[in-house]
Design a protein around this motif. Structure first.
Motif, short mmCIF file in Angstrom:
data_model
loop_
_atom_site.label_atom_id
_atom_site.label_comp_id
_atom_site.label_asym_id
_atom_site.label_seq_id
_atom_site.Cartn_x
_atom_site.Cartn_y
_atom_site.Cartn_z
N ASP A 122 81.45 -4.81 59.24
CA ASP A 122 80.27 -4.58 58.83
C ASP A 122 79.30 -3.88 59.40
O ASP A 122 78.12 -3.66 58.94
N ASN A 123 79.72 -3.12 60.54
CA ASN A 123 78.78 -2.28 61.21
C ASN A 123 79.33 -0.89 61.17
O ASN A 123 79.02 -0.14 62.07
N ASN A 124 80.14 -0.60 60.35
CA ASN A 124 80.61 0.83 60.18
C ASN A 124 81.24 1.57 61.26
O ASN A 124 81.07 2.71 61.39
N SER A 126 80.35 1.27 64.18
CA SER A 126 79.38 1.85 65.38
C SER A 126 79.41 0.87 66.48
O SER A 126 78.99 -0.46 66.36
N ILE A 128 77.04 0.60 68.75
CA ILE A 128 75.74 0.30 68.90
C ILE A 128 75.30 -0.78 68.06
O ILE A 128 74.91 -1.85 68.40
N GLY A 129 75.75 -0.63 66.78
CA GLY A 129 75.79 -1.79 65.80
C GLY A 129 76.26 -3.16 66.09
O GLY A 129 75.90 -4.07 65.90
N TRP A 130 77.51 -2.76 66.58
CA TRP A 130 78.40 -4.17 67.04
C TRP A 130 77.60 -4.65 68.15
O TRP A 130 77.66 -5.92 68.16
N LYS A 132 74.45 -4.73 68.94
CA LYS A 132 73.43 -5.27 68.59
C LYS A 132 73.46 -6.64 67.70
O LYS A 132 72.74 -7.60 67.82
N LYS A 133 74.31 -6.50 66.91
CA LYS A 133 74.64 -7.64 66.15
C LYS A 133 75.40 -8.87 66.68
O LYS A 133 75.24 -9.98 66.35
#
Length: 193
Positions: A122-124, A126, A128-130, A132-133
């Motif tokens: 669900d974070n494509n 990334s 940084i997205g991983w 953060k989430k």
């Protein structure tokens, strides 16, 4: 004459700016069946969605950052030069340690592990997205305790990820101790010379 024209223009503008509530009321009155059907559909969808939320699981552990023991690894705390060296290495070092533990150099192997195990992303992809989430790393106030938590929809992956995080932090801690020992050794060898 000009005042009369201005007054008529002002009246026309103010009458155009006023909102006629009868028009709005008539619109809702004419379309009450359609609007009630749409409202009912969204209400039912909202209830259905609330009964089947996507479950998010969380695991956590704590690490005690022991900076005081790292400074006296040689057991020579009576020597003021070595004490000064150790104290200078540890002062303000806590936030640096936390920053390093949050860095990609420590967390990237864990991210790669999660990416290899998790088919749906669900974070494509990334980092940084991983981070953060799903990853929360914070220092407890006025302590040297680091709280680490990991969230994921896949319950089975949480425990292996937490184990990998713990191993990664232990590996980093071992490298930091080796570096401190090497620095202490270099310092002592220079003092002997």
């Amino acid at each position: 004459m000009d005042n009369y024209k201005n007054q008529i223009i002002d009246e026309n503008i103010s009458s155009n700016e006023e909102l006629d509530l009868r028009i709005i009321f008539n619109f809702f009155n004419r379309n009450k069946i359609f609007l009630s059907k749409i409202s009912l559909i969204f209400f039912i969808l909202g209830i259905f969605y609330s009964f089947f939320p996507k479950r998010i699981w969380e695991g956590r552990f704590q690490i005690v950052l022991d900076l005081e023991n790292n400074t006296n690894t040689l057991g020579l705390s009576s020597n003021p030069l070595i004490s000064t060296l150790g104290n200078s290495l540890s002062q303000g070092n806590l936030q640096t340690q936390v920053g390093i533990l949050q860095s990609p150099s420590v967390l990237m192997p864990i991210f790669e592990f999660v990416k290899s195990k998790n088919i749906e992303s669900d974070n494509n992809g990334s980092f940084i997205g991983w981070k953060k989430k799903k990853v929360l790393i914070k220092l407890k106030k006025n302590t040297q305790i680091l709280d680490i938590s990991y969230k994921d929809a896949d319950k089975e992956i949480i425990l292996p990820v937490l184990e990998k995080m713990s191993q990664s932090y232990q590996k980093y801690s071992g490298l930091a101790k080796k570096k401190l020992l090497a620095n202490s050794r270099n310092f002592l060898e220079k003092q002997i010379e």
